[in-house]
Write an enzyme that holds these catalytic residues in place. Structure first.
Site, mmCIF file in Angstrom:
data_model
loop_
_atom_site.group_PDB
_atom_site.id
_atom_site.type_symbol
_atom_site.label_atom_id
_atom_site.label_comp_id
_atom_site.label_asym_id
_atom_site.label_seq_id
_atom_site.Cartn_x
_atom_site.Cartn_y
_atom_site.Cartn_z
ATOM 1 C CE LYS A 77 56.346 43.131 -3.970
ATOM 2 N NZ LYS A 77 57.355 42.053 -3.987
ATOM 3 C CB SER A 152 60.401 43.749 -5.784
ATOM 4 O OG SER A 152 59.759 42.588 -5.280
ATOM 5 C CB SER A 176 61.200 40.599 -3.267
ATOM 6 O OG SER A 176 61.808 41.027 -4.450
#
Ligand code: GLN
Length: 476
Positions: A77, A152, A176
């Site tokens: 990420k 996210s 997330s």
């Protein structure tokens, strides 16, 4: 490649059936074939990943592997630092920034021979639940490209679900990791707060943030947790407790005899719980009972305050954490006549709307005159939410709940921020309590054919029990 899981690839590497270079080339080919549509990756440094694979192959040929997982790629990420690579948090403000160091999570992966593979899209600064807040691109759900992958960590979930990489790292401040895992039909683990060092994770809300694995199954999540967990002098909140042994524990998971599974009634009575999710939950309850678990109804009465508390605590911390991105210390500077204007323009142009909204909220709840009414009060209610978890732990070993009220929604469907915030109702409490939880695929909505996950939650440090229960459920 017969089995594209972390464990499966490790076995094929050990048997000499494949090389790391072949794995990495396969990932690149899959990305080339489909990421134009899915848009999970912001960037892949092909030369670097191929060079790392060649080094791994050379180690293996010389009989010097760093671990059984040497040569396996893991997507990262874009808020988790990899030395020499960009780390933009999907924000224009940090677009040019290259990290001079590895995050501890990535350093530990590298030490075991894993290859950090590409930067995965996300909501800007991890603020969001759909990936729609990325400044750069819109990641789609690979199972239905008209729908969001969640957020996210939407790029991470999409990349694993699309089969681009065997596993990925995400971060979870209010859900997330678990929510996008549920939306994309994969496994997402939010470890206990402090299990994995936050060093090199760009801070959103420091008392809530936690890195975790996003994988195709529970065993792979345990393998990655084993590699990354443990105390780190670079993060004073990382836990001194012994860490590891989870993959072994998961392999021993049998039935659920003697396990008490709590069903918090507030989670099942939530307004807006879709019939599809309710049905999957009903089947999941029957399944764990059939496996021998005892189910007990528990009450977590402060759940209804979780979203409100989170959006005070998290925004307050974010407003402080993001103050450093001023174009002087960090970030892309907008040149101006004087310093003050430079600050205004850097932050005004650099941050997206949702990030600005959070900074405004956070600054407001911390301002003198409002601090007591909002921030201080929220901290007190946070304690009550944590106590709900402590009380529940007296009568059950793990909790089982929905991850989200409904399946992955369509782009643009939640245009009102409040509506978006409310969709995090089932995942947020866990972060406020600092405990651990995992989302595992549990079924499908027959209408949309989209996956539905179930969430297991356990007290802080109880990953062994958590992962064993999740594995038993997954096997069944
Ligand atoms: N969706 C939540 C938010 O927007 C949680 C995000 C996260 O866990 N990083 O803040």
């Amino acid at each position: 490649m017969t089995d594209f899981t972390v464990k499966g690839l490790a076995e094929q590497l050990a048997a000499g059936k494949i090389t790391s270079t072949e794995i990495v080339k396969e990932c690149l080919a899959r990305v080339a074939a489909r990421d134009g549509e899915v848009k999970a990756f912001l960037e892949i440094n092909e030369a670097n990943v191929l060079a790392a694979a060649a080094e791994s192959d050379a180690r293996r040929a010389a009989g010097n592997i760093l671990s059984p997982y040497d040569g396996i790629p893991v997507g990262i990420k874009d808020c988790i630092a990899v030395k020499g690579e960009r780390c933009s948090c999907a924000s224009k403000l940090l677009e040019p920034v290259k990290s001079p160091f590895d995050s501890t999570a990535v350093a530990r992966l590298k030490k075991a021979g894993f290859i950090p593979f590409g930067r995965l899209n996300m909501d800007e600064f991890a603020m969001g639940s759909s990936c729609e807040n990325s400044a750069f691109q819109r990641t789609c759900n690979p199972l239905d490209t008209t729908r969001v992958p969640g957020g996210s960590s939407g790029g991470s979930a999409a990349a694993v679900a699309a089969g681009f990489v065997p596993a990925a790292l995400g971060s979870d401040t209010g859900g997330s990791i678990r929510q996008p895992a549920s939306f994309c039909g994969i496994t997402g683990l939010k470890p206990t707060y402090g299990r994995i060092s936050r060093s090199g994770l760009v801070a959103f809300a420091s008392s809530l943030d936690q890195i975790g694995p996003m994988t195709q199954n529970v065993e792979d999540a345990a393998i990655l947790l084993d590699v990354m967990a443990g105390f780190d002098p670079m993060d004073s909140t990382s836990l001194p407790n012994p860490a590891g042994g989870w993959a072994d524990a998961v392999r021993q998971a049998g039935d659920l005899k003697g396990v008490r599974i709590g069903l918090p009634k507030e989670y099942f009575a939530t307004e807006g719980l879709s019939p599809a999710v309710a049905k999957v939950m009903e089947d999941a309850v029957n399944k764990v009972r059939a496996l021998g678990a005892e189910t007990v109804e528990v009450s977590m009465p402060h759940t209804k305050y979780a979203v409100a508390v989170y959006y005070i605590v998290a925004t307050a911390e974010a407003s402080a954490n993001l103050a450093r991105f001023d174009g002087v210390r960090y970030g892309a500077r907008a040149e101006s006549r004087d310093l003050l204007e430079s600050y205004f323009r850097t932050r005004g142009d650099g941050f997206g709307d949702e990030v600005k909204r959070r900074i405004l909220l956070g600054t407001y709840v911390l301002s003198s005159g409002y601090y007591d009414a909002y921030y201080l009060r929220a901290q007190k209610v946070r304690t009550l939410i944590r106590r709900d978890f402590e009380e529940a732990a007296k009568v059950c070993d793990v909790l089982m709940t929905p991850v989200t009220p409904a399946v992955a929604f369509r782009f643009g469907e939640k245009s009102d921020p409040l509506q978006m915030y409310l969709s995090d109702i089932f995942t947020i409490s866990l972060n406020l309590a600092g405990a651990c939880g995992v989302s595992v695929p549990a079924g499908k909505d027959p209408e949309s054919n989209m996956p539905v996950g179930v969430q297991f939650m356990a007290p802080a440090l109880a990953e062994t029990r958590l992962l064993q229960v999740a594995r038993s459920f997954e096997k069944a």
